[in-house]
Design a protein around this motif. Structure first.
Motif, PDB file in Angstrom:
ATOM      1  N   PHE A   1      10.520  38.323 -40.269  1.00 56.85           N
ATOM      2  CA  PHE A   1      10.886  38.609 -42.071  1.00 56.85           C
ATOM      3  C   PHE A   1       9.567  39.168 -42.587  1.00 56.85           C
ATOM      4  N   LEU A   2       8.828  40.148 -41.832  1.00 56.22           N
ATOM      5  CA  LEU A   2       7.754  40.684 -42.094  1.00 56.22           C
ATOM      6  C   LEU A   2       8.477  42.219 -42.666  1.00 56.22           C
ATOM      7  N   ASP A   3       7.740  42.328 -43.293  1.00 57.51           N
ATOM      8  CA  ASP A   3       7.843  44.359 -44.063  1.00 57.51           C
ATOM      9  C   ASP A   3       6.979  44.796 -43.911  1.00 57.51           C
ATOM     10  N   SER A   4       7.033  46.320 -43.199  1.00 56.81           N
ATOM     11  CA  SER A   4       5.930  47.016 -42.265  1.00 56.81           C
ATOM     12  C   SER A   4       4.306  46.853 -43.690  1.00 56.81           C
ATOM     13  N   GLY A   5       4.613  46.776 -44.302  1.00 58.42           N
ATOM     14  CA  GLY A   5       3.503  46.509 -45.169  1.00 58.42           C
ATOM     15  C   GLY A   5       2.874  44.942 -45.186  1.00 58.42           C
ATOM     16  N   HIS A   6       3.533  44.532 -44.860  1.00 52.75           N
ATOM     17  CA  HIS A   6       2.715  42.820 -43.980  1.00 52.75           C
ATOM     18  C   HIS A   6       2.160  42.626 -42.312  1.00 52.75           C
ATOM     19  N   VAL A   7       2.701  43.939 -41.928  1.00 53.27           N
ATOM     20  CA  VAL A   7       2.606  43.434 -40.074  1.00 53.27           C
ATOM     21  C   VAL A   7       0.467  43.695 -40.319  1.00 53.27           C
ATOM     22  N   SER A   8      -0.263  44.689 -40.909  1.00 57.31           N
ATOM     23  CA  SER A   8      -1.037  44.732 -40.380  1.00 57.31           C
ATOM     24  C   SER A   8      -2.088  43.688 -40.921  1.00 57.31           C
ATOM     25  N   GLN A   9      -0.950  42.877 -41.705  1.00 55.28           N
ATOM     26  CA  GLN A   9      -2.036  41.200 -41.595  1.00 55.28           C
ATOM     27  C   GLN A   9      -1.602  40.705 -40.632  1.00 55.28           C
ATOM     28  N   LEU A  10      -0.658  40.871 -40.373  1.00 54.45           N
ATOM     29  CA  LEU A  10      -0.194  39.763 -38.874  1.00 54.45           C
ATOM     30  C   LEU A  10      -1.950  40.010 -37.943  1.00 54.45           C
ATOM     31  N   VAL A  11      -1.249  41.595 -38.225  1.00 53.81           N
ATOM     32  CA  VAL A  11      -2.408  42.352 -36.845  1.00 53.81           C
ATOM     33  C   VAL A  11      -4.073  40.991 -37.167  1.00 53.81           C
ATOM     34  N   GLU A  12      -3.907  41.085 -38.306  1.00 51.03           N
ATOM     35  CA  GLU A  12      -5.236  40.610 -38.722  1.00 51.03           C
ATOM     36  C   GLU A  12      -5.497  39.001 -38.535  1.00 51.03           C
ATOM     37  N   LEU A  13      -4.082  38.742 -38.506  1.00 50.13           N
ATOM     38  CA  LEU A  13      -4.673  37.076 -38.720  1.00 50.13           C
ATOM     39  C   LEU A  13      -4.404  36.574 -37.416  1.00 50.13           C
ATOM     40  N   VAL A  14      -3.908  37.639 -36.004  1.00 51.04           N
ATOM     41  CA  VAL A  14      -4.281  37.072 -34.676  1.00 51.04           C
ATOM     42  C   VAL A  14      -5.448  37.917 -34.317  1.00 51.04           C
ATOM     43  N   ASP A  15      -5.871  38.565 -35.043  1.00 50.47           N
ATOM     44  CA  ASP A  15      -7.593  39.070 -34.610  1.00 50.47           C
ATOM     45  C   ASP A  15      -8.271  37.970 -35.365  1.00 50.47           C
ATOM     46  N   SER A  16      -8.218  37.517 -36.505  1.00 50.16           N
ATOM     47  CA  SER A  16      -8.935  36.353 -36.296  1.00 50.16           C
ATOM     48  C   SER A  16      -8.884  34.980 -35.550  1.00 50.16           C
ATOM     49  N   MET A  17      -7.498  34.837 -35.318  1.00 48.51           N
ATOM     50  CA  MET A  17      -7.218  33.583 -34.098  1.00 48.51           C
ATOM     51  C   MET A  17      -8.465  33.953 -32.848  1.00 48.51           C
ATOM     52  N   ARG A  18      -8.161  35.186 -32.635  1.00 52.24           N
ATOM     53  CA  ARG A  18      -9.159  35.156 -31.259  1.00 52.24           C
ATOM     54  C   ARG A  18     -10.442  35.261 -31.978  1.00 52.24           C
ATOM     55  N   ARG A  19     -11.359  35.609 -32.815  1.00 50.42           N
ATOM     56  CA  ARG A  19     -12.926  35.507 -32.962  1.00 50.42           C
ATOM     57  C   ARG A  19     -12.807  33.975 -33.376  1.00 50.42           C
ATOM     58  N   MET A  20     -11.795  33.172 -33.486  1.00 53.37           N
ATOM     59  CA  MET A  20     -11.878  31.374 -33.428  1.00 53.37           C
ATOM     60  C   MET A  20     -12.315  30.715 -32.425  1.00 53.37           C
ATOM     61  N   GLY A  21     -11.907  31.782 -31.514  1.00 53.89           N
ATOM     62  CA  GLY A  21     -12.080  31.911 -29.806  1.00 53.89           C
ATOM     63  C   GLY A  21     -10.548  30.923 -29.442  1.00 53.89           C
ATOM     64  N   VAL A  22      -9.694  31.548 -29.677  1.00 54.02           N
ATOM     65  CA  VAL A  22      -8.730  31.013 -29.032  1.00 54.02           C
ATOM     66  C   VAL A  22      -8.219  32.830 -28.078  1.00 54.02           C
ATOM     67  N   GLU A  23      -8.867  32.283 -26.228  1.00 55.00           N
ATOM     68  CA  GLU A  23      -9.086  33.166 -25.707  1.00 55.00           C
ATOM     69  C   GLU A  23      -7.854  34.026 -25.039  1.00 55.00           C
ATOM     70  N   GLN A  24      -6.915  33.039 -25.126  1.00 51.45           N
ATOM     71  CA  GLN A  24      -5.442  34.013 -24.849  1.00 51.45           C
ATOM     72  C   GLN A  24      -4.127  34.123 -26.158  1.00 51.45           C
ATOM     73  N   ILE A  25      -3.585  35.142 -26.374  1.00 48.97           N
ATOM     74  CA  ILE A  25      -2.647  35.222 -27.444  1.00 48.97           C
ATOM     75  C   ILE A  25      -1.320  36.515 -26.977  1.00 48.97           C
ATOM     76  N   VAL A  26      -0.098  35.220 -26.851  1.00 54.79           N
ATOM     77  CA  VAL A  26       1.051  36.088 -26.697  1.00 54.79           C
ATOM     78  C   VAL A  26       1.963  36.413 -27.763  1.00 54.79           C
ATOM     79  N   VAL A  27       1.908  37.235 -27.916  1.00 55.19           N
ATOM     80  CA  VAL A  27       3.188  38.021 -29.400  1.00 55.19           C
ATOM     81  C   VAL A  27       4.625  38.468 -28.330  1.00 55.19           C
ATOM     82  N   VAL A  28       5.066  37.702 -28.779  1.00 57.97           N
ATOM     83  CA  VAL A  28       6.887  38.165 -27.951  1.00 57.97           C
ATOM     84  C   VAL A  28       7.239  39.283 -29.392  1.00 57.97           C
ATOM     85  N   SER A  29       8.009  40.050 -28.858  1.00 61.31           N
ATOM     86  CA  SER A  29       8.022  41.304 -30.425  1.00 61.31           C
ATOM     87  C   SER A  29       9.249  42.212 -29.545  1.00 61.31           C
ATOM     88  N   HIS A  30      10.071  42.507 -30.659  1.00 61.85           N
ATOM     89  CA  HIS A  30      10.793  43.833 -29.903  1.00 61.85           C
ATOM     90  C   HIS A  30      10.775  44.611 -31.317  1.00 61.85           C
TER      91      HIS A  30
END
Length: 892
Positions: free
Chosen positions: A828-857
């Protein structure tokens, strides 16, 4: 906790696949339907079995294959683990043929033991682990588009609170079941009360006494009829004797008339008869004397006034019998009146005693309830004291947090704006640093180019030979420009470092403000708890006082009931004593009547004996006269005949015939009358048995009523316990939800802030019913569905990440943090919000999530991956394969 490797064979669409998973962000890329999600499901299945997939074993094994194997390696708390599962699909239904878990301390075998150890190790069951780790495809917008009640149920299920509602519903169903049984028992109790009331209304004791009185009367009538029947038989015998003797004399006369020749023989026979008659007369007189003595004895036992038995008048005896019979009838009627009174008073005394015991039992129960309420009040006051202590602790913590601002450059409450201003300054400083670095690089390149031209003997500006160039001296200016820019770059770097330090200090102040807000929310909860417990203690004590007052009233009523029971018992004893006297009087009268009857019978028999003795004497004299006449004149037989005829008493003979006829008629009539009386006696005895059965049934009904009442009391206690259990589950769910709401709101705001650091949204508010409100920085409130499509998707991803953090942290302390798996998050994301999704993933890494798996086409997420895995499906075989080799992935 993180997955390190999964190796599968014949699992769903994979014939054979081996996937290694490292720390950081792994993107599993491939077309829709290629089988990307199946790789993650294999991990879940290895840990928890088919329950983690909401599927059965039939769905696991690849179509056409006989068995599937899954191996999962994962690390947790510094240890390495390996799970192996093998599913066989060769029988009627698939079965788990092998299941083992290798741990740092040993090997565990068996499905149940392995899954139990996994739950204990990870502190999550299958549902909690999957809900925490796995953000499924299509669920991203599901939460925001749901109605408030549906969203509440979904979040409760994700946070493991749905089970409490299931338990509450089960307790409610149990309560309804107890109410059904209780209603049935109450109906049974009412039915028994009605039956008891109906049987008591029949007054079986009074009925029994009346029937027994009637039976006594019928028995007396039967006895009287039987006595009269005996008298009639005796009368019949006497009459037949008279007629028989008359017949004998007639035959004697005929004999004298017909056979004069036999006179001598007749005289001899007459003499013999005279002797016999003398003996018989003597016997009769002796019997009459004995009866006279017996009559004298009986006369002495009666109240008749007579000098001796010879002076007794038969009419006086009959009159006295009638008088005593009337008196006995009066006594019998009085017995019929007194006996029911005894029964009634006894029953009323028992009922009053039972009522007193019941009232005392209820009073004791109320006092026990009052004591329990007193204990509840004490507990509530203890909990209130704990809340007061908690408030004091929170107030101290709030003061400590606010103390951070004593030497701060801003006042408490302005840290957020201060951070934003410093971040803006830092961004400007970084831009300045970049601009200076770019200028420095350009100037350095220019110097190097100029020096190369000079070395080649050319002008650094125009490229002409040095000798003819007017600008050769400009190289020194370039070098000075480079030196100035290097100084500016050093100043810019120092400024950036200084601003970065100030931002960190400001963020610490902002964290302190958040901590204060969190502490103040906790203080509000503690204050509510304090007030609630104070009110609960007051209510419990008030209820206890009311129950004690009710108990005192019940005890007073019980004392009144006991006094009433004593009075009834005394009245019953008096009536019972009177009844005993009446029964004794009744027996005495019967004996007196029987004695008079015996006296009358003896007098009659004595008179008959005297008469018979006189008759026998006369007969003997007659025989003597006849013999004298025979001796004196045989020829005077005709005169003798006339003399014999004169002796015949035709009136007596006629009277004997009448008596015989009357006796026969009476005997013929008395038997049907006796039969009717016997039938009446049998009917009365049957009715007496029925009355006794009714009394016995009444006692049994009372026993049944007491047993049903006791059972109803037990059911009421069970109903109260089930109702308390139902309320407890509801209160616990509400309390846990309130705790979750506060923590989830904080985590959601932290996550959302990371995604929208420089946007126009200020904060998110989460109500106790999980209603979400987004506030813009200008204070305007927005519903989440008012956001744009991409913003809603990021909003929901932030919510899911916050839920992940909440489940990982746990309510009572940190739990193991599993991998975070996002399945097709860019749908449900347009191209302008994908970068924010990447920021969200990075933030979860900084919070201590050791492993993040993204399933996507989506190709845009490929650049954000630390490791890229591609999944492809062969259209011909419909089998998928994993491509993880870097060169092959890049080539694809």
């Amino acid at each position: 906790m993180r997955f390190t490797r999964v190796d599968i064979r014949n699992f769903k669409c994979f014939e054979d696949a081996d996937l290694r998973l490292d720390s950081g962000v792994t993107v599993i890329h491939g077309l829709n339907g290629s089988g990307k999600s199946s790789l993650l499901e294999a991990c879940f299945f290895a840990l928890y079995g088919a329950t983690a997939l909401d599927r059965t074993l039939e769905d696991v094994v690849t179509i056409g294959a006989e068995e599937a194997e899954i191996d999962l390696w994962f690390s947790h708390a510094g240890g390495d683990y390996h799970v192996h599962r093998r599913v066989r699909n060769t029988g009627d239904r698939p079965t788990t043929a092998d299941c083992t878990l290798e741990t740092p301390t040993g090997t565990i075998d068996g499905v149940n033991d392995v899954e139990a150890h996994v739950v204990e190790l990870l502190r999550m069951d299958a549902e909690a682990f999957v809900n925490c780790a796995y953000v499924r495809q299509g669920e991203v917008n599901k939460l925001i588009n749901a109605s408030p009640s549906t969203r509440q149920d979904m979040l409760d299920d994700l946070l493991q609170l749905g089970k409490l509602e299931d338990y509450r519903q089960r307790a409610g169903e149990a309560r309804l079941g107890v109410e059904d049984v209780k209603g049935s028992i109450e109906g049974r109790l009412d039915q028994l009360e009605d039956q008891i009331e109906a049987k008591e209304a029949e007054d079986p004791h009074e009925t029994l006494a009346a029937l027994e009185s009637q039976l006594n009367g019928v028995a007396d009538d039967i006895e009287n009829y039987e006595d009269q029947r005996e008298n009639a038989k005796e009368t019949l015998d006497a009459a037949e004797d008279v007629l028989e003797r008359h017949e004998e004399k007639r035959e004697e006369l005929e004999s004298v008339t017909e056979t004069i020749a036999d006179v001598r023989e007749a005289i001899a026979e007459a003499e013999s008869q005279r002797e016999t008659l003398a003996e018989r007369a003597s016997e009769r007189r002796e019997r009459a004397g004995e009866l006279g003595e017996r009559a004298a004895e009986l006369l002495a036992e009666t109240e008749l006034e007579a000098a001796d038995a010879d002076a007794v008048d038969q009419d006086a005896v009959d009159a006295k019998r009638d008088e005593l019979a009337d008196e006995r009838e009066d006594v019998t009627e009085r017995v019929s009146d007194v006996a029911p009174e005894v029964s009634r008073l006894s029953t009323e005394a028992e009922n009053a005693a039972d009522r007193a015991e019941e009232l005392e039992a209820r009073a004791d129960a109320l006092r026990e309830e009052a004591d329990e309420l007193e204990g509840t009040a004490n507990d509530a006051e203890s909990e209130r004291e704990e809340a007061v202590e908690r408030i004091e602790e929170l107030d101290a913590a709030i003061e400590d947090a606010k103390a951070t601002f004593e030497d701060a450059p801003v006042a408490f409450g302005n840290a957020e704006g201060h951070v934003e201003a410093l971040e803006d300054d830092l961004e400007d400083a970084r831009e300045r640093k970049s601009e200076v670095r770019a200028d420095l690089q350009s100037a350095t390149d220019r110097v190097e180019e100029a020096e190369e031209l000079l070395d080649a003997g050319k002008c650094p500006e125009c490229g002409q030979p040095v000798d003819g160039s007017p600008h050769v001296d400009g190289v020194e200016e370039y070098r000075e420009r480079v030196a100035d820019l290097e100084d500016d770059l050093e100043d810019a770097e120092e400024n950036v470092e200084e601003l970065a330090e100030r931002v960190e200090e400001a963020e610490e102040l902002e964290d302190a403000e958040r901590e204060v807000a969190d502490l103040e929310r906790k203080r509000e909860l503690a204050a509510e708890r304090r007030d609630d417990r104070e009110q609960a203690a007051a209510d419990a004590r008030e209820d206890a006082d009311e129950k004690r007052e009710d108990a005192d009233e019940l005890e007073d009523d019980a004392e009144d009931a006991r006094e009433d029971a004593d009075e009834k018992r005394e009245d019953a004893d008096e009536k019972r004593e009177e009844l005993g006297e009446l029964n004794a009087r009744q027996g005495d009268l019967k004996e007196r009547i029987d004695r008079l009857a015996d006296l009358a019978d003896v007098l009659d028999e004595r008179d008959e004996e005297d008469s018979e003795a006189e008759r026998l004497t006369e007969k003997r004299a007659d025989l003597a006269d006849r013999n004298d006449e025979r001796r004196e004149r045989l020829t005077d037989l005709r005169e003798r005949k006339q003399g014999l005829e004169s002796e015949f008493d035709e009136d007596r003979v006629e009277q004997a015939r009448d008596e015989k006829e009357r006796a026969e008629d009476y005997l013929e009539q008395v038997e049907p009358a006796l039969e009717e009386l016997r039938e009446e006696r049998d009917d009365l005895q049957s009715r007496i048995g029925a009355a006794e059965n009714t009394i016995e049934a009444l006692e049994e009904l009372r026993e049944d009523r007491d047993a049903v009442a006791a059972k109803l009391e037990d059911l009421e206690a069970v109903h109260e316990e089930v109702t308390d259990l139902e309320s407890m589950y509801g209160d616990l769910r509400a309390e846990l939800r309130q705790q979750n709401v506060a923590k989830l709101e904080r985590l959601l705001n932290e996550t959302f802030d990371l995604v929208y650091q420089n946007d126009s949204y200020a904060r998110i508010e989460l109500s106790g019913e999980y209603e979400l409100t987004v506030y813009q920085k200008d204070g305007e409130a927005l519903e989440p569905d008012q956001l744009s499509g991409g913003e809603r998707a990021l909003f929901n991803l932030s919510l899911r990440c916050a839920i992940y953090r909440l489940l990982a942290e746990g309510i009572e302390g940190d739990a193991p943090m599993p991998p975070l798996i996002l399945d097709e998050p860019t749908v449900f994301l347009d191209s302008g919000h994908v970068s924010q999704l990447v920021e969200l993933v990075d933030s979860m890494r900084r919070m201590g999530v050791e492993q993040i798996v993204v399933v996507s086409h989506d190709e845009e997420l490929v650049d954000a991956a630390d490791e890229l895995v591609r999944v492809e499906k062969d259209a011909t075989s419909n089998r998928s394969r994993v491509v993880q080799d870097a060169a092959e992935v890049l080539a694809d």
